[in-house]
Design an enzyme around this catalytic site. Structure first.
Site: not given
Length: 339
Positions: A199-200, A178, A154, A82, A34, A126, A150, A60
């Protein structure tokens, strides 16, 4: 006739790298995205690198009618999923958006797959599903719990996938947990392009190094770790993507659901990563130590030996390649895909 793989969120960071490796492995790839946190430019560049074409739909996953039309047009063999919102901190602020987007979107995807007799799924999970682990390294049989919405989204999806596989034995599911994906394709043409403040850690460090941001905020300096900062297992995005190709190739040997950790088995602290980046790029990375972020934990790294024995997969790229490839991407694309 090459097999057709649907990649949801395929224009994103890990999605675009996986799409590239799938094309190189001889698969046909259909991408739905999306574009809420990604760029179509990533797929144009993947086509340029590989010399192959991608079929793209701006969809979406919550829009069932549009998703059905994609399955009507293509004989999809397997799906790599993903698509989803993915920021730990943000998820604590807007949990309903995370649950609606990630869980409801996945339920629609699974319903449509079932409707079109497509029963092979690789799910992007994750290490956050391990919560705050009692010890490290983490194996797949560790108890699961979460410290943020989050991670909860998951973990709920993992449970949905397992329940579905239990209800119908045609399903073959691979869940990939991951650890911390970093780096970029060696061409420097595709990489991580976060919208707004990253954020990373790695994109934040590299944006400071390239002069886009003044300094790095290091969240938490009082953890019980080597230097007080958080320790994580950083894995090169190309290694990570390679595991998805191996997962697609492993469906024959999978009964029902298989779950694998994807990491290197090594933990590095935030300050160790800063130092390594400074050495690799010859750039100073000024930083300040600030308060911990909600939902963060002290340390987390993987035992990924199960993926090696069952998928024939092992991370091969070290910290040097992770830093070098990140810096090449950032240097060539200071403003990401907006260049």
């Amino acid at each position: 006739m090459p097999k057709k793989i649907l990649v949801t969120g395929g224009a994103g960071y890990i999605g675009s790298h996986t799409t590239l490796l799938l094309l190189e492995a001889g698969y046909e790839v259909v991408v739905v995205d999306n574009l809420s946190n990604s760029s179509l430019e990533s797929l144009r560049r993947v086509e340029k690198i590989t010399g192959k074409s991608i079929t793209f739909y701006k969809v979406d996953l919550r829009d069932r009618t549009k998703l059905e039309s994609v399955f009507e047009e293509h004989q999809i063999e397997s799906v790599i999923h993903f698509a989803g919102l993915k920021a730990v901190g943000e998820s604590t602020q807007i949990p309903l958006e995370y649950y609606e987007n990630n869980i409801y979107g996945t339920i629609i995807l699974l319903k449509v797959m079932q409707q079109f007799n497509c029963y092979q799924l690789v799910f992007s999970s994750s290490a956050t599903v391990y919560g705050d682990p009692a010890s490290v390294p983490i194996t797949e049989d560790f108890p699961t719990s979460t410290t943020n919405p989050y991670g909860s989204s998951k973990l709920f999806i993992e449970q949905i996938v397992k329940d579905l596989a239990e209800s119908n034995h045609l399903w073959k599911m691979v869940i990939l947990r991951y650890f911390n994906p970093v780096g970029a394709h060696e061409s420097g043409m595709i990489g991580e392009d976060p919208k707004g403040i990253p954020n990373n850690l790695m994109p934040y460090i590299s944006q400071v190094a390239v002069g886009k941001r003044e300094k790095l905020s290091v969240f938490g300096s009082d953890y019980p770790t080597i230097d007080g900062t958080g320790v994580r297992d950083y894995i090169h995005v190309v290694d990570l993507s390679d595991a998805h190709v191996k997962a697609v190739q492993s469906f024959e040997g999978i009964e029902s659901v298989a779950t694998f950790n994807l990491g290197t088995g090594n933990g590095f602290s935030v300050l160790q990563m800063v130092k390594a980046f400074e050495e690799g790029s010859n750039k100073k990375v000024p930083y300040e130590l600030v308060a911990r972020r909600p939902g963060d934990i002290a340390e987390c790294w993987a035992d990924a030996s199960l993926a090696e024995s069952k998928l024939g997969w092992k991370a091969s790229r070290g910290l040097k390649e992770m830093i070098g490839d990140t810096w090449r991407w950032q240097n060539k694309n200071p403003d990401g895909y907006e260049n």
